[in-house]
Design a protein around this motif. Sequence first.
Motif, mmCIF file in Angstrom:
data_model
loop_
_atom_site.group_PDB
_atom_site.id
_atom_site.type_symbol
_atom_site.label_atom_id
_atom_site.label_comp_id
_atom_site.label_asym_id
_atom_site.label_seq_id
_atom_site.Cartn_x
_atom_site.Cartn_y
_atom_site.Cartn_z
ATOM 1 N N GLU A 160 71.595 27.689 59.548
ATOM 2 C CA GLU A 160 71.786 26.290 59.933
ATOM 3 C C GLU A 160 70.799 25.843 60.744
ATOM 4 O OE1 GLU A 160 74.336 29.110 62.291
ATOM 5 O OE2 GLU A 160 74.043 28.796 60.291
ATOM 6 N N VAL A 161 69.998 26.709 61.672
ATOM 7 C CA VAL A 161 68.796 26.192 62.293
ATOM 8 C C VAL A 161 67.666 25.906 61.460
ATOM 9 C CG1 VAL A 161 67.076 27.099 63.955
ATOM 10 C CG2 VAL A 161 69.417 27.406 64.588
ATOM 11 N N ALA A 162 67.383 27.084 60.377
ATOM 12 C CA ALA A 162 66.360 26.665 59.415
ATOM 13 C C ALA A 162 66.524 25.338 58.652
ATOM 14 C CB ALA A 162 66.212 27.953 58.496
ATOM 15 N N ALA A 163 67.820 24.980 58.174
ATOM 16 C CA ALA A 163 67.888 23.860 57.495
ATOM 17 C C ALA A 163 67.686 22.536 58.442
ATOM 18 C CB ALA A 163 69.661 23.716 56.962
ATOM 19 N N ARG A 164 68.233 22.683 59.684
ATOM 20 C CA ARG A 164 67.709 21.663 60.692
ATOM 21 C C ARG A 164 66.119 21.234 60.852
ATOM 22 N NH1 ARG A 164 70.877 22.730 64.837
ATOM 23 N NH2 ARG A 164 69.177 23.827 66.108
ATOM 24 N N LEU A 165 65.570 22.413 60.856
ATOM 25 C CA LEU A 165 64.095 22.302 61.206
ATOM 26 C C LEU A 165 63.626 21.790 59.875
ATOM 27 C CD1 LEU A 165 63.625 25.678 63.276
ATOM 28 C CD2 LEU A 165 63.600 23.436 63.901
ATOM 29 N N GLY A 166 64.022 22.319 58.700
ATOM 30 C CA GLY A 166 63.292 21.832 57.392
ATOM 31 C C GLY A 166 63.742 20.406 57.292
ATOM 32 N N ALA A 167 64.683 19.956 57.500
ATOM 33 C CA ALA A 167 64.928 18.596 57.327
ATOM 34 C C ALA A 167 64.080 17.842 58.147
ATOM 35 C CB ALA A 167 66.543 18.180 57.771
ATOM 36 N N ALA A 168 63.754 18.012 59.461
ATOM 37 C CA ALA A 168 62.937 17.284 60.315
ATOM 38 C C ALA A 168 61.606 17.631 59.985
ATOM 39 C CB ALA A 168 62.971 17.941 61.766
#
Length: 57
Positions: free
Chosen positions: A30-38
């Motif tokens: 979930e952290v990787a997804a949030r960072l990937g979106a940003a």
Amino acid sequence: MVVTYPHSGLLQGAEPYLRWLAGGRYTLPEVAARLGAALGEWDAQHSRAGAPQPATA
């Protein structure tokens, strides 16, 4: 803090760290997804900014 607020971190120059963390082996999904979106938004904004502008007549 840059993990919690990646957009702010990007503005402050943390792009290499956030890219490294987003692709990290032990980063929570979930952290990787949030960072990937940003990072995706960041890339989209900066690819348009560097694109050649159309000539005006």
